[in-house]
Design a protein around this motif. Structure first.
Motif, PDB file in Angstrom:
ATOM      1  N   LEU A  73      54.571  55.129  78.394  1.00 37.17           N
ATOM      2  CA  LEU A  73      55.806  54.390  78.137  1.00 37.17           C
ATOM      3  C   LEU A  73      56.890  54.758  79.146  1.00 37.17           C
ATOM      4  N   VAL A  74      57.050  56.051  79.404  1.00 38.37           N
ATOM      5  CA  VAL A  74      58.045  56.500  80.380  1.00 38.37           C
ATOM      6  C   VAL A  74      57.710  55.954  81.762  1.00 38.37           C
ATOM      7  N   GLY A  75      56.430  56.010  82.128  1.00 38.39           N
ATOM      8  CA  GLY A  75      56.027  55.530  83.446  1.00 38.39           C
ATOM      9  C   GLY A  75      56.244  54.039  83.632  1.00 38.39           C
ATOM     10  N   GLN A  76      56.052  53.278  82.567  1.00 41.11           N
ATOM     11  CA  GLN A  76      56.227  51.821  82.650  1.00 41.11           C
ATOM     12  C   GLN A  76      57.686  51.401  82.633  1.00 41.11           C
ATOM     13  N   THR A  77      58.557  52.242  82.079  1.00 34.75           N
ATOM     14  CA  THR A  77      59.984  51.890  81.994  1.00 34.75           C
ATOM     15  C   THR A  77      60.830  52.568  83.072  1.00 34.75           C
ATOM     16  N   LEU A  78      60.569  53.847  83.338  1.00 33.92           N
ATOM     17  CA  LEU A  78      61.383  54.599  84.303  1.00 33.92           C
ATOM     18  C   LEU A  78      60.664  54.847  85.629  1.00 33.92           C
ATOM     19  N   GLY A  79      59.383  54.530  85.670  1.00 31.28           N
ATOM     20  CA  GLY A  79      58.621  54.757  86.891  1.00 31.28           C
ATOM     21  C   GLY A  79      57.603  55.869  86.709  1.00 31.28           C
ATOM     22  N   TRP A  80      56.426  55.682  87.288  1.00 30.59           N
ATOM     23  CA  TRP A  80      55.346  56.645  87.108  1.00 30.59           C
ATOM     24  C   TRP A  80      55.675  58.003  87.709  1.00 30.59           C
ATOM     25  N   ARG A  81      56.559  58.041  88.703  1.00 35.12           N
ATOM     26  CA  ARG A  81      56.926  59.329  89.307  1.00 35.12           C
ATOM     27  C   ARG A  81      57.648  60.225  88.302  1.00 35.12           C
ATOM     28  N   VAL A  82      58.442  59.610  87.430  1.00 35.69           N
ATOM     29  CA  VAL A  82      59.151  60.375  86.396  1.00 35.69           C
ATOM     30  C   VAL A  82      58.147  61.033  85.448  1.00 35.69           C
ATOM     31  N   THR A  83      57.090  60.304  85.127  1.00 29.73           N
ATOM     32  CA  THR A  83      56.066  60.854  84.237  1.00 29.73           C
ATOM     33  C   THR A  83      55.468  62.124  84.816  1.00 29.73           C
ATOM     34  N   PHE A  84      55.097  62.100  86.086  1.00 29.29           N
ATOM     35  CA  PHE A  84      54.466  63.276  86.682  1.00 29.29           C
ATOM     36  C   PHE A  84      55.468  64.418  86.870  1.00 29.29           C
ATOM     37  N   ALA A  85      56.741  64.083  87.074  1.00 29.66           N
ATOM     38  CA  ALA A  85      57.765  65.134  87.139  1.00 29.66           C
ATOM     39  C   ALA A  85      57.918  65.812  85.785  1.00 29.66           C
ATOM     40  N   LEU A  86      57.874  65.030  84.707  1.00 33.46           N
ATOM     41  CA  LEU A  86      57.967  65.606  83.364  1.00 33.46           C
ATOM     42  C   LEU A  86      56.745  66.455  83.032  1.00 33.46           C
ATOM     43  N   VAL A  87      55.571  66.011  83.475  1.00 34.34           N
ATOM     44  CA  VAL A  87      54.359  66.805  83.258  1.00 34.34           C
ATOM     45  C   VAL A  87      54.469  68.147  83.991  1.00 34.34           C
ATOM     46  N   ALA A  88      55.018  68.119  85.214  1.00 29.02           N
ATOM     47  CA  ALA A  88      55.229  69.368  85.950  1.00 29.02           C
ATOM     48  C   ALA A  88      56.186  70.285  85.184  1.00 29.02           C
TER      49      ALA A  88
ATOM     50  N   LEU B 181      53.858  68.005  90.925  1.00 26.83           N
ATOM     51  CA  LEU B 181      55.052  67.748  91.732  1.00 26.83           C
ATOM     52  C   LEU B 181      54.688  66.978  92.994  1.00 26.83           C
ATOM     53  N   LEU B 182      53.560  67.332  93.600  1.00 23.94           N
ATOM     54  CA  LEU B 182      53.112  66.613  94.794  1.00 23.94           C
ATOM     55  C   LEU B 182      52.816  65.158  94.449  1.00 23.94           C
ATOM     56  N   SER B 183      52.212  64.914  93.296  1.00 22.95           N
ATOM     57  CA  SER B 183      51.949  63.544  92.859  1.00 22.95           C
ATOM     58  C   SER B 183      53.257  62.787  92.630  1.00 22.95           C
TER      59      SER B 183
END
Length: 409
Positions: free
Chosen positions: A149-164, A83-85
């Motif tokens: 793919l998500v990070g390249q299309t929606l932004g890398w922040r979305v990827t880390f939110a999904l990982v959280a 989440l911090l990332s």
């Protein structure tokens, strides 16, 4: 296999995704923060160092609570770091988030291996460990490509939110499915540290460093090797890594199954075959089809060593295996860092992009040699133990053993 292993596998899936997905998102992260690609690469280095040092540190801090509680705390730390990332306003904060998340990595797999092994019968322990590690291997097939793919299309922040969010699912699963497993009575930090006096524990960890290091010597430089030598397009590297991940999944399951039947023979076969395949990769890397097949084999043979090596550490550190198990996870990352550095040296020396394969073959061969030494020492110790247990048997030096050692000692 108990459902609790599914909860552990989900946590492993999230951890595996966050560890590797950053490699495909470095350009986006570097661009957003206005730093160079090499500087952004510190997010990878920082994570690896966090795993190495966090594994023993977090395990030591968790010696006073139950293993289930510690697993839940580690998943909470993993969620907080991601989440911090995701919301980091600066590169420094992003790096801190990566380190925070990495602190959970080694201890989670180390403690999780002990819990997984304790959930099943003795003859299924390696299979249970492999089931948990399946989450890590599947992450390389599904989580990392999808997260990229998500990070390249929606932004890398979305990827880390999904990982959280994955971490939240894993935390809920552990809370619901993993039974309470109190800390073993009489086991203290001193007992845990005593395991490192056992030469067999140290040999198993050294096998981990060299064996898995052999894999990453080649895979770290797979992109330039495949594009400059095999002739693949840049966009093909992602799918080649998916093939590598598929090999990891298969090798992990096979390694877990056969390690429960014959652990050391499984290590001999997997490490020996890995050394041969890595050496052949210097030739097969020049052909697209052969290169793709070889990548699958490297993933399969490399991860076939993981369950038996982890179980070997648990077996040899019996009575106090938690810290040794966690440190062995750090040994995997030490092998990754060592092999990547050595692979870079041979490329910088002008030996070509396939030269790291020879480094990997040498490392895997070294791990095989250590396995043979470990088995020889074990046979010697067992022979001495048998001699001591038999009245009148001849021991080293030719003197007869005591007549009734069990009574007199």
């Amino acid at each position: 296999m108990p459902l609790a292993l599914l909860a552990l596998a989900i946590g492993a899936f999230g951890i595996g995704t966050t560890e590797f997905v950053i490699m495909g998102l470095l350009p986006e992260v570097a661009g957003d923060f206005g730093v160079s690609i090499p500087t952004a690469g510190l997010l990878v280095t920082g994570y690896a160092l966090g795993v190495m040092f966090g594994a023993p540190l977090m395990t030591v801090l968790g010696t006073k609570i139950s293993r289930k509680q510690m697993l839940m705390l580690l998943m909470g730390l993993f969620i907080a770091g991601n989440l911090l990332s995701a919301v980091a306003p600066s590169f420094t904060v992003m790096l801190i988030g990566r380190v925070v998340a990495s602190l959970a990595h080694g201890a989670f797999f180390g403690i999780g291996s002990v819990v997984a092994a304790d959930l099943v019968a003795p003859d299924k322990k390696a299979g249970a460990i492999a089931m948990m590690f399946t989450g890590l291997t599947v992450a390389n097939v599904v989580g990392v490509p999808l997260g990229t793919l998500v990070g390249q299309t929606l932004g890398w922040r979305v990827t880390f939110a999904l990982v959280a969010a994955l971490g939240v699912v894993g935390l809920a699963g552990i809370a619901r499915l993993v039974p309470e497993m109190p800390r073993a009575e009489g086991v203290s930090l001193r007992h845990e540290l005593a395991a490192f006096k056992n030469a067999q524990v140290l040999l198993a960890m050294a096998m981990t460093v060299l064996g898995f290091g052999g894999v990453f010597a080649a895979i770290t430089y797979i992109a330039p090797m495949m594009t400059h030598v095999a002739g693949f397009a840049d966009g093909s590297v992602t799918w080649l890594l998916v093939l590598f991940g598929l090999g990891m999944v298969g090798g992990n399951l096979v390694g877990g199954r056969y390690a429960d039947r014959a652990l050391m023979p499984m290590l001999y076969v997997s490490l020996g075959a890995l050394a041969v395949v890595l050496a052949l990769f210097t030739l097969t890397a020049h052909d697209k089809v052969l290169a793709a097949v070889t990548i699958v084999l490297i993933g399969a043979l490399g991860f076939a060593t993981v369950p038996p090596l982890q179980k070997r550490v648990l077996d040899q550190a019996h009575g106090a295996p938690t810290l040794a198990s966690a440190v062995n996870i750090g040994a995997f990352n030490l092998g990754n860092a060592l092999s990547a550095w050595l692979g870079g040296l041979v490329i910088a020396a002008g030996l070509g992009y396939t030269a790291p394969n020879w480094v990997g073959a040498a490392l895997a061969a070294g791990a095989l040699l250590l396995a043979l030494v470990s088995a020889a020492l074990e046979r010697r110790d067992n022979a001495r133990g048998d001699a001591d247990a038999v009245p009148g048997a001849v021991v080293a030096g030719g003197a007869p053993a005591e007549r009734y050692p069990a009574v007199q000692r």
